[in-house]
Design a protein around this motif. Structure first.
Motif, PDB file in Angstrom:
ATOM      1  N   LEU A   1      37.520  39.592  42.659  1.00 56.39           N
ATOM      2  CA  LEU A   1      38.615  40.088  43.485  1.00 56.39           C
ATOM      3  C   LEU A   1      38.232  40.209  44.956  1.00 56.39           C
ATOM      4  O   LEU A   1      39.110  40.466  45.782  1.00 56.39           O
ATOM      5  N   GLY A   2      36.963  40.026  45.265  1.00 53.83           N
ATOM      6  CA  GLY A   2      36.552  40.041  46.658  1.00 53.83           C
ATOM      7  C   GLY A   2      36.675  38.683  47.331  1.00 53.83           C
ATOM      8  O   GLY A   2      36.377  38.532  48.517  1.00 53.83           O
ATOM      9  N   THR A   3      37.136  37.668  46.567  1.00 59.02           N
ATOM     10  CA  THR A   3      37.277  36.326  47.116  1.00 59.02           C
ATOM     11  C   THR A   3      38.436  36.276  48.115  1.00 59.02           C
ATOM     12  O   THR A   3      39.526  36.793  47.831  1.00 59.02           O
ATOM     13  N   PRO A   4      38.222  35.673  49.284  1.00 60.27           N
ATOM     14  CA  PRO A   4      39.317  35.575  50.266  1.00 60.27           C
ATOM     15  C   PRO A   4      40.553  34.923  49.655  1.00 60.27           C
ATOM     16  O   PRO A   4      40.455  33.955  48.896  1.00 60.27           O
ATOM     17  N   GLY A   5      41.711  35.465  49.974  1.00 55.16           N
ATOM     18  CA  GLY A   5      42.964  34.927  49.467  1.00 55.16           C
ATOM     19  C   GLY A   5      43.406  35.515  48.147  1.00 55.16           C
ATOM     20  O   GLY A   5      44.500  35.218  47.662  1.00 55.16           O
ATOM     21  N   THR A   6      42.555  36.353  47.530  1.00 50.49           N
ATOM     22  CA  THR A   6      42.902  36.999  46.264  1.00 50.49           C
ATOM     23  C   THR A   6      43.559  38.342  46.540  1.00 50.49           C
ATOM     24  O   THR A   6      43.079  39.119  47.366  1.00 50.49           O
TER      25      THR A   6
ATOM     26  N   PRO B   1      43.960  41.741  45.059  1.00 46.85           N
ATOM     27  CA  PRO B   1      43.441  42.573  43.979  1.00 46.85           C
ATOM     28  C   PRO B   1      44.531  43.336  43.230  1.00 46.85           C
ATOM     29  O   PRO B   1      44.496  43.429  41.993  1.00 46.85           O
ATOM     30  N   ASP B   2      45.481  43.903  43.937  1.00 45.94           N
ATOM     31  CA  ASP B   2      46.510  44.701  43.272  1.00 45.94           C
ATOM     32  C   ASP B   2      47.383  43.838  42.370  1.00 45.94           C
ATOM     33  O   ASP B   2      47.777  44.276  41.279  1.00 45.94           O
ATOM     34  N   ALA B   3      47.679  42.617  42.792  1.00 44.73           N
ATOM     35  CA  ALA B   3      48.470  41.723  41.947  1.00 44.73           C
ATOM     36  C   ALA B   3      47.701  41.340  40.691  1.00 44.73           C
ATOM     37  O   ALA B   3      48.266  41.278  39.591  1.00 44.73           O
ATOM     38  N   VAL B   4      46.394  41.084  40.838  1.00 42.81           N
ATOM     39  CA  VAL B   4      45.574  40.725  39.676  1.00 42.81           C
ATOM     40  C   VAL B   4      45.482  41.907  38.707  1.00 42.81           C
ATOM     41  O   VAL B   4      45.571  41.734  37.480  1.00 42.81           O
ATOM     42  N   ILE B   5      45.307  43.096  39.233  1.00 42.70           N
ATOM     43  CA  ILE B   5      45.274  44.292  38.377  1.00 42.70           C
ATOM     44  C   ILE B   5      46.587  44.416  37.616  1.00 42.70           C
ATOM     45  O   ILE B   5      46.602  44.674  36.392  1.00 42.70           O
TER      46      ILE B   5
END
Length: 262
Positions: free
Chosen positions: A51-56, A58-62
């Motif tokens: 989730l630290g990857t640029p363009g990701t 985090p809240d959407a992935v969670i």
């Protein structure tokens, strides 16, 4: 031991390239996460994330993981490590409705440098667990040692012993016929890592060296089977014992648990 290099190996083999930990479980990489989906009494959760990857986002992935496990009707765990990114991932999980459980310390030992000669104290014998009767003893110790229900552990361990016995080692320490301590070890073929889990001793039998002896017993088995590294998620109580046996603290780990509304 090169701590950074071993931690990188751990992340690669046991998290990013994780394998299912039991019958009926499925591990998949979906976008920025690696997750395991299992039956209700299995372990469900997120093992690794980028989730630290640029363009990701985090809240959407969670939110995607919450939706996935909610569809399955499963509570699940996001296993967060101290070096995971972004640095505020724990705060984001809290905001999404996860509940953190107590922090533990990821400890790893090189079996070539681990104290293996510790034997059980007088009057204690260590017996292998290979059948339902032995699993019942492990579950009995777990409930008395930790004060928690062991029905899920009982089913998970029995499934492993029946369907994949080469990847799990379970033992119980007996004082006469009374089970007073138990533990298990999960072996991950092709990785060099063996995980030590569930070590617990019932009140009244603690501080006698039984836990230490069960760690050494499992370490000897790991060496015999060609495993180089031992991994433990250690509580504050077990960490000093493990340090004396040769384990090093590499990072923290915190289980964040999400329970869908039913």
């Amino acid at each position: 031991m090169d701590h950074a290099a071993v931690l990188a190996l751990f992340d690669h083999h046991l998290r990013e390239k994780a394998r299912p930990d039991g019958p009926g479980a499925r591990v998949e990489r979906v976008g920025a996460v690696v997750r395991q989906s299992a039956h209700e009494h299995g372990w469900n959760g997120v093992l690794w994330s980028a989730l630290g990857t640029p363009g990701t986002d985090p809240d959407a992935v969670i939110a995607e993981q919450i939706a996935h496990f909610t569809r399955l009707g499963r509570e699940f765990e996001w296993k967060l490590y101290g070096h995971d990114r972004p640095a505020d991932l724990g705060r984001r999980l809290l905001a999404a409705g996860f509940v953190p459980e107590p922090d533990e310390t990821l400890m790893i030992a090189d079996t070539a440098r681990t104290a293996l000669d510790t034997e059980p104290p007088a009057g204690i014998r260590v017996a292998p667990v290979t059948d339902r009767a032995g699993v019942d003893l492990v579950a009995d110790v777990h409930e008395r040692a930790f004060g928690t229900d062991a029905s899920r552990l009982r089913r998970q361990l029995l499934d492993r012993l029946v369907d994949d016995p080469g990847t799990v080692v379970a033992v119980v320490a007996l004082a006469g016929d009374e089970p007073v301590s138990s533990a298990r070890m999960e072996l991950v073929p092709g990785t060099g890592f063996a995980g030590l889990w569930g070590g617990g001793t019932v009140p009244g039998w603690r501080r006698r060296g039984i836990y230490r002896a069960l760690v050494a017993h499992r370490a000897r088995v790991a060496v015999d089977r060609g495993y180089r590294y031992l991994q433990v998620d250690a509580s504050g109580q077990s960490r000093p014992v493990l340090e004396r046996l040769g384990f090093a603290a590499l990072t923290t780990t915190t289980p964040y648990v999400y329970r869908p509304v039913r």
